[in-house]
Design an enzyme around this catalytic site. Structure first.
Site, PDB file in Angstrom:
ATOM      1  N   TYR A  98      -2.423 -52.495 -10.935  1.00  0.00           N
ATOM      2  CA  TYR A  98      -1.573 -53.056  -9.566  1.00  0.00           C
ATOM      3  C   TYR A  98      -2.443 -52.779  -8.359  1.00  0.00           C
ATOM      4  O   TYR A  98      -2.686 -53.595  -7.535  1.00  0.00           O
ATOM      5  CB  TYR A  98      -0.408 -52.342  -9.723  1.00  0.00           C
ATOM      6  N   SER A 107      -0.838 -55.372  -0.727  1.00  0.00           N
ATOM      7  CA  SER A 107      -0.207 -54.088  -0.524  1.00  0.00           C
ATOM      8  C   SER A 107      -1.002 -52.711  -0.122  1.00  0.00           C
ATOM      9  O   SER A 107      -2.099 -53.189  -0.064  1.00  0.00           O
ATOM     10  CB  SER A 107       0.241 -53.703  -2.187  1.00  0.00           C
TER      11      SER A 107
HETATM   12  P1  NAP Z   1      10.899 -58.644  -6.198  1.00  0.00           P
HETATM   13  O1  NAP Z   1      11.869 -58.179  -5.248  1.00  0.00           O
HETATM   14  O2  NAP Z   1      10.777 -58.233  -7.396  1.00  0.00           O
HETATM   15  O3  NAP Z   1      10.721 -60.254  -5.962  1.00  0.00           O
HETATM   16  C1  NAP Z   1       9.442 -60.783  -6.830  1.00  0.00           C
HETATM   17  C2  NAP Z   1       9.752 -62.087  -6.585  1.00  0.00           C
HETATM   18  O4  NAP Z   1       8.830 -62.939  -7.357  1.00  0.00           O
HETATM   19  C3  NAP Z   1      11.231 -62.836  -7.050  1.00  0.00           C
HETATM   20  O5  NAP Z   1      11.597 -63.891  -6.177  1.00  0.00           O
HETATM   21  C4  NAP Z   1      10.733 -63.154  -8.351  1.00  0.00           C
HETATM   22  O6  NAP Z   1      11.858 -64.020  -8.871  1.00  0.00           O
HETATM   23  C5  NAP Z   1       9.386 -63.879  -8.265  1.00  0.00           C
HETATM   24  N1  NAP Z   1       8.442 -63.810  -9.541  1.00  0.00           N
HETATM   25  C6  NAP Z   1       8.121 -62.934 -10.297  1.00  0.00           C
HETATM   26  N2  NAP Z   1       7.626 -63.104 -11.161  1.00  0.00           N
HETATM   27  C7  NAP Z   1       7.361 -64.657 -11.040  1.00  0.00           C
HETATM   28  C8  NAP Z   1       6.646 -65.633 -11.977  1.00  0.00           C
HETATM   29  N3  NAP Z   1       5.869 -65.492 -12.838  1.00  0.00           N
HETATM   30  N4  NAP Z   1       6.757 -67.030 -11.276  1.00  0.00           N
HETATM   31  C9  NAP Z   1       7.319 -67.064 -10.144  1.00  0.00           C
HETATM   32  N5  NAP Z   1       8.064 -66.200  -9.513  1.00  0.00           N
HETATM   33  C10 NAP Z   1       8.018 -64.978  -9.887  1.00  0.00           C
HETATM   34  O7  NAP Z   1       9.635 -57.877  -5.559  1.00  0.00           O
HETATM   35  P2  NAP Z   1       9.131 -57.692  -3.953  1.00  0.00           P
HETATM   36  O8  NAP Z   1       9.299 -56.314  -3.738  1.00  0.00           O
HETATM   37  O9  NAP Z   1       9.782 -58.739  -2.977  1.00  0.00           O
HETATM   38  O10 NAP Z   1       7.711 -58.210  -3.988  1.00  0.00           O
HETATM   39  C11 NAP Z   1       7.044 -59.285  -3.222  1.00  0.00           C
HETATM   40  C12 NAP Z   1       5.441 -59.166  -3.245  1.00  0.00           C
HETATM   41  O11 NAP Z   1       5.345 -58.027  -2.488  1.00  0.00           O
HETATM   42  C13 NAP Z   1       4.978 -58.759  -4.409  1.00  0.00           C
HETATM   43  O12 NAP Z   1       3.606 -59.475  -4.459  1.00  0.00           O
HETATM   44  C14 NAP Z   1       4.533 -57.215  -4.272  1.00  0.00           C
HETATM   45  O13 NAP Z   1       3.316 -56.995  -5.068  1.00  0.00           O
HETATM   46  C15 NAP Z   1       4.490 -57.022  -2.787  1.00  0.00           C
HETATM   47  N6  NAP Z   1       4.772 -55.737  -2.394  1.00  0.00           N
HETATM   48  C16 NAP Z   1       5.957 -55.140  -2.592  1.00  0.00           C
HETATM   49  C17 NAP Z   1       6.225 -53.931  -2.052  1.00  0.00           C
HETATM   50  C18 NAP Z   1       7.440 -53.181  -2.039  1.00  0.00           C
HETATM   51  O14 NAP Z   1       7.695 -51.970  -1.829  1.00  0.00           O
HETATM   52  N7  NAP Z   1       8.582 -53.966  -2.518  1.00  0.00           N
HETATM   53  C19 NAP Z   1       4.969 -53.071  -1.510  1.00  0.00           C
HETATM   54  C20 NAP Z   1       3.832 -53.913  -1.343  1.00  0.00           C
HETATM   55  C21 NAP Z   1       3.733 -55.142  -1.792  1.00  0.00           C
HETATM   56  P3  NAP Z   1      12.015 -64.641 -10.225  1.00  0.00           P
HETATM   57  O15 NAP Z   1      12.189 -63.240 -11.199  1.00  0.00           O
HETATM   58  O16 NAP Z   1      13.260 -65.293 -10.187  1.00  0.00           O
HETATM   59  O17 NAP Z   1      10.836 -65.385 -10.947  1.00  0.00           O
END
Ligand code: NAP
Length: 301
Positions: free
Chosen positions: A175, A162
């Site tokens: 985080y 991130s």
């Molecule tokens: P999201 O929409 O909340 O998706 C997170 C995914 O991870 C979901 O599929 C969730 O599915 C799964 N997950 C969560 N906890 C889990 C666990 N214990 N075991 C297995 N699967 C799990 O979040 P996102 O924004 O797409 O984020 C994805 C990645 O990108 C993360 O690492 C986040 O830190 C990074 N990121 C996001 C952003 C942003 O602005 N969105 C920016 C920088 C970095 P279930 O709940 O079904 O398990």
């Protein structure tokens, strides 16, 4: 010489070709956190690029639905694994799959969660869960994938970090620190694995329109639209970065030279660390402190 706009067009065409191709298999990509958000878009794009998929997440219904849709629309083999990678037994199942399935050529370490809670308001148990998911699970899966890929002579590891890993003051401190780990770990993996034929890319998205922001406690819909990137654009940019051979991809950083300079300064500093002599700004005062009583050190400054 290719102009910037020609280069952009060429990349776009290459990306569209890659996104549409479903004729040959690139092997299998295992994507954690694939039930929604960034992971689900990686699943879509990688299937269209010719990868079979293993999709990992906790929620059964959306994962099954995505797997069915993608195998229907792309003809790729798509296997859902319902697993909480913060649970030891579940994680062991995913590790076993990574170790034993020789078709796996790519690991996308994407599962993670964020928080916007300030340090003093944050629940320590939740912070521990965050460290377990963002750091420990990612590390354990890498520790299985890396030797397996080395043995197979090829493989790609994409770690979703991130921008908060650099901009550590922007969000919850744990985080930011967890994503700083992902960056540091990925740089070290690149250092050790590139010569063994393994590709490592670390992606540093900034605000991206996903439900991850609801989990973090600050829905993206309430943010100014000009600071939030559509999730499809974020993933497509990251895949272009991969195609271009980038090690670190920051989709929102328009002036890419800034990163090159930042990294050059870091690397340029490194040879100075290994020295037997403390820096003069500490040494001179440290010498005085060692021989004089405290009061005299203060008055002699
Ligand atoms: P999201 O929409 O909340 O998706 C997170 C995914 O991870 C979901 O599929 C969730 O599915 C799964 N997950 C969560 N906890 C889990 C666990 N214990 N075991 C297995 N699967 C799990 O979040 P996102 O924004 O797409 O984020 C994805 C990645 O990108 C993360 O690492 C986040 O830190 C990074 N990121 C996001 C952003 C942003 O602005 N969105 C920016 C920088 C970095 P279930 O709940 O079904 O398990």
């Amino acid at each position: 010489m290719t102009t910037a706009s020609q280069k952009k067009e060429l990349l776009q065409t290459r990306l569209e070709d890659k996104n549409m191709s479903n004729s040959s298999s690139e092997g299998t990509a295992l994507i954690t956190g694939a039930s929604r958000g960034i992971g689900a878009v990686y699943a879509d794009r990688l299937a269209k690029r010719g990868y079979d998929l293993i999709l990992v997440a906790r929620s059964e219904a959306p994962l099954q639905a995505l797997a069915a849709t993608l195998s229907r629309s792309t003809g790729r083999r798509t296997t859902p694994i319902i697993a909480d990678v913060n649970n030891k037994q579940d994680l062991a199942r995913v590790e076993a799959k990574l170790k034993d399935d020789p078709s796996i050529t790519m690991l996308v370490n994407n599962a993670g969660f964020a928080s916007v809670a300030p340090l003093l308001d944050a629940d320590i148990a939740k912070m521990e869960d965050m460290i377990a998911l963002n750091i420990s699970a990612l590390t354990r899966l890498t520790y299985v994938a890396a030797p397996a890929f080395v043995k197979r002579g090829a493989g790609t590891i994409i770690n979703i970090g991130s921008a908060a890993g650099i901009s550590v003051e922007a969000m919850n401190g744990v985080y930011g620190a967890s994503k700083a780990y992902v960056l540091a770990f990925s740089l070290s993996l690149q250092h050790e694995l590139t010569s063994k034929g393994i590709r490592v890319q670390v992606v540093l998205p900034a605000r991206t329109a996903t439900d991850g922001w609801d989990v973090a406690g600050s829905p993206w819909q309430k943010m100014p639209p000009e600071i939030v990137m559509p999730v499809e654009d974020m993933v497509d940019a990251a895949l272009v970065g991969l195609d271009q051979g980038e090690l670190v991809t920051i989709p929102g950083l328009h002036n890419g030279d800034e990163w090159t300079r930042f990294e050059a300064i870091r690397r340029g500093m490194l040879p100075q660390f290994g020295t037997s002599v403390p820096a003069p700004r500490y040494r001179n005062q440290a010498r005085r402190s060692a021989y004089l009583p405290r009061e005299r050190v203060r008055s002699s400054r």
